[in-house]
Scaffold this motif. Structure first.
Motif, short mmCIF file in Angstrom:
data_model
loop_
_atom_site.label_atom_id
_atom_site.label_comp_id
_atom_site.label_asym_id
_atom_site.label_seq_id
_atom_site.Cartn_x
_atom_site.Cartn_y
_atom_site.Cartn_z
N PHE A 51 0.83 -1.21 0.00
CA PHE A 51 0.00 0.00 0.00
C PHE A 51 0.86 1.25 0.00
CE2 PHE A 51 -3.42 -2.86 1.45
CZ PHE A 51 -4.41 -2.44 0.58
N GLY A 52 1.99 1.19 0.73
CA GLY A 52 2.89 2.33 0.75
C GLY A 52 3.42 2.65 -0.65
N LEU A 53 3.81 1.59 -1.39
CA LEU A 53 4.35 1.79 -2.73
C LEU A 53 3.26 2.29 -3.68
CD1 LEU A 53 6.68 -1.33 -2.96
CD2 LEU A 53 7.38 1.07 -2.86
N LEU A 54 2.04 1.76 -3.54
CA LEU A 54 0.94 2.22 -4.40
C LEU A 54 0.65 3.70 -4.15
CD1 LEU A 54 -1.59 -0.76 -4.19
CD2 LEU A 54 -0.31 0.01 -6.19
N TRP A 55 0.65 4.07 -2.90
CA TRP A 55 0.37 5.46 -2.52
C TRP A 55 1.44 6.39 -3.07
CZ3 TRP A 55 -3.06 8.77 -1.65
CH2 TRP A 55 -2.92 9.87 -0.80
N LEU A 56 2.71 5.95 -2.97
CA LEU A 56 3.80 6.78 -3.48
C LEU A 56 3.76 6.86 -5.00
CD1 LEU A 56 6.57 5.55 -1.06
CD2 LEU A 56 5.78 7.90 -1.28
N ARG A 57 3.35 5.78 -5.65
CA ARG A 57 3.27 5.80 -7.12
C ARG A 57 2.22 6.79 -7.58
NH1 ARG A 57 1.45 0.79 -10.81
NH2 ARG A 57 -0.54 1.47 -9.98
N ARG A 58 1.12 6.83 -6.82
CA ARG A 58 0.06 7.78 -7.15
C ARG A 58 0.58 9.21 -7.09
NH1 ARG A 58 -5.84 7.57 -4.32
NH2 ARG A 58 -6.43 9.72 -4.70
N TRP A 59 1.43 9.48 -6.08
CA TRP A 59 1.99 10.82 -5.97
C TRP A 59 2.97 11.12 -7.08
CZ3 TRP A 59 1.10 15.12 -3.28
CH2 TRP A 59 0.04 15.04 -2.38
N ALA A 60 3.77 10.13 -7.44
CA ALA A 60 4.72 10.33 -8.53
C ALA A 60 3.98 10.67 -9.82
CB ALA A 60 5.58 9.08 -8.71
N ARG A 61 2.88 9.97 -10.06
CA ARG A 61 2.08 10.23 -11.27
C ARG A 61 1.48 11.61 -11.25
NH1 ARG A 61 -1.66 5.08 -12.32
NH2 ARG A 61 -0.10 3.72 -13.24
N ARG B 98 3.98 14.15 -12.09
CA ARG B 98 4.42 14.12 -13.48
C ARG B 98 3.43 14.86 -14.37
NH1 ARG B 98 4.79 8.56 -14.43
NH2 ARG B 98 6.12 8.41 -12.61
N THR B 99 2.14 14.73 -14.07
CA THR B 99 1.13 15.41 -14.89
C THR B 99 1.03 16.87 -14.54
OG1 THR B 99 -0.55 14.77 -13.31
CG2 THR B 99 -0.25 13.34 -15.22
N GLY B 100 1.81 17.34 -13.57
CA GLY B 100 1.81 18.75 -13.22
C GLY B 100 0.57 19.19 -12.48
N GLY B 101 -0.25 18.25 -12.10
CA GLY B 101 -1.43 18.58 -11.30
C GLY B 101 -2.61 19.09 -12.10
N THR B 102 -2.47 19.21 -13.43
CA THR B 102 -3.57 19.79 -14.20
C THR B 102 -4.68 18.77 -14.43
OG1 THR B 102 -2.26 19.24 -16.13
CG2 THR B 102 -2.25 21.53 -15.42
N THR B 103 -4.33 17.51 -14.57
CA THR B 103 -5.35 16.50 -14.82
C THR B 103 -5.34 15.47 -13.70
OG1 THR B 103 -3.78 15.26 -16.13
CG2 THR B 103 -5.26 16.73 -17.32
N VAL B 104 -5.35 15.98 -12.49
CA VAL B 104 -5.20 15.09 -11.34
C VAL B 104 -6.47 14.26 -11.18
CG1 VAL B 104 -4.78 14.95 -8.90
CG2 VAL B 104 -3.68 16.73 -10.24
#
Lengths: 185, 145
Positions: free
Chosen positions: A132-142, A145-151
């Protein structure tokens, strides 16, 4: 006023971090295991180290990894997230390796560690937690990367509403967006 | 499981068909704590599922459970003051310190959250309170009030 700003201002007061939303639960469980593993290892090493040195040192190591993950996940800066990624990975490898080792060679483990039997003494939470920790961190990395515009659509809706309604009040748009985002998860 | 010399003779153990830890936790207060902790966890999980935030009734339930935990700690401290000693005294003292803190820490951490994940933290704390009672009994079998 009728025209929402192109660059949404609430970005500055972005309330989200790795410790909010599902991260709140994640950090809580990590803190619990940091306490359980390190306190247990501390007592065992102090009182009966020679009984099962390998098990106790592994428990202490697990405790350190949990502390590191707890702290870095609750800080949530880019550097902290990188360290959190490392500690969650070490944790997953550790629970798999020690779990296998403890089943293959029980003689090395006269006393259990947090990771013995893939964490069976702790309801297998040690096995699930790093995933779950890795999934949560991956979500943040994504998200970054998208710059927060299409979160998420919920966040966009919240920002659009906030920006349109209260352009004059600095705090209001951010708070509106926060509520929507928080509820959306 | 070897008991220390200080461990008192455990009363007539309840005859059970299943060999589980739960059946041996036969004190009124620990049993109440286990039931209350599981109930709190269920209620808090329901709130998470229904997308509710932390509210006053949930905090009140946390308060009730916290009082029960403090009563249990008091009972154990009274046993220690009587001169009885478990096999692993340092471990027991660690549990006595950690037990009342878990719910308080969870309440603060959950209150900081403005989403459904606040009650989720409380759910974990309720489960932990129940598990702690079983563990206390394992550390010191005389703990059944």
């Amino acid at each position: 006023m009728s025209e929402p700003a192109a660059a949404p201002e609430p970005r500055a007061s972005q309330p989200d971090s790795t410790r909010t939303g599902p991260g709140r639960l994640l950090v809580a469980v990590y803190a619990l295991f940091a306490l359980a593993a390190s306190a247990r290892a501390g007592v065992q090493i102090a009182t009966k180290f020679s009984h099962a040195p390998v098990a106790y040192l592994l428990s202490a190591f697990a405790g350190l990894v949990y502390i590191l993950a707890t702290v870095t996940l609750s800080i949530g800066s880019p550097t902290a997230r990188r360290i959190a990624l490392l500690s969650c990975s070490v944790e997953l490898v550790g629970v798999l390796a020690v779990g296998t080792w403890s089943l293959a060679d029980p003689a090395s483990f006269p006393d259990a560690t947090v990771w013995s039997g893939y964490g069976s003494g702790y309801g297998f939470v040690p096995l699930v937690l790093p995933v779950f920790g890795l999934l949560w961190l991956r979500r943040w990395a994504r998200r970054n990367r998208t710059g927060g515009t299409t979160v998420t659509s919920a966040e966009d809706a919240g920002e659009a509403a906030g920006g349109g309604v209260a352009h004059g009040e600095g705090g209001a748009p951010g708070r509106g967006a926060k509520d929507v985002v928080a509820d959306g998860r | 499981m070897s008991l220390g010399p200080g461990a008192r003779t455990v009363g007539p153990a309840p005859r059970t068909t299943k060999r589980s830890n739960m059946s041996s936790v036969n004190g009124a207060v620990p049993t109440t704590i286990i039931v209350a902790g599981l109930a709190l966890a269920g209620y808090a999980l329901l709130m998470t599922a229904l997308n509710r935030r932390m509210n006053v009734p949930l905090l009140a339930a946390v308060g009730v459970l916290e009082i029960l935990l403090l009563v249990e700690v008091g009972i154990i401290v009274a046993k220690l003051a009587d001169g009885a000693r478990p096999a692993q005294l340092p471990t027991l003292i660690g549990y006595l310190i950690a037990t009342p803190l878990v719910l308080v820490a969870a309440a603060f951490w959950g209150l900081m959250e403005r989403s459904r994940w606040g009650p989720a933290v409380i759910a974990v704390a309720g489960l932990v309170a129940a598990v702690l009672m079983v563990r206390l009994h394992q550390i010191w079998p005389v703990i059944h009030v």
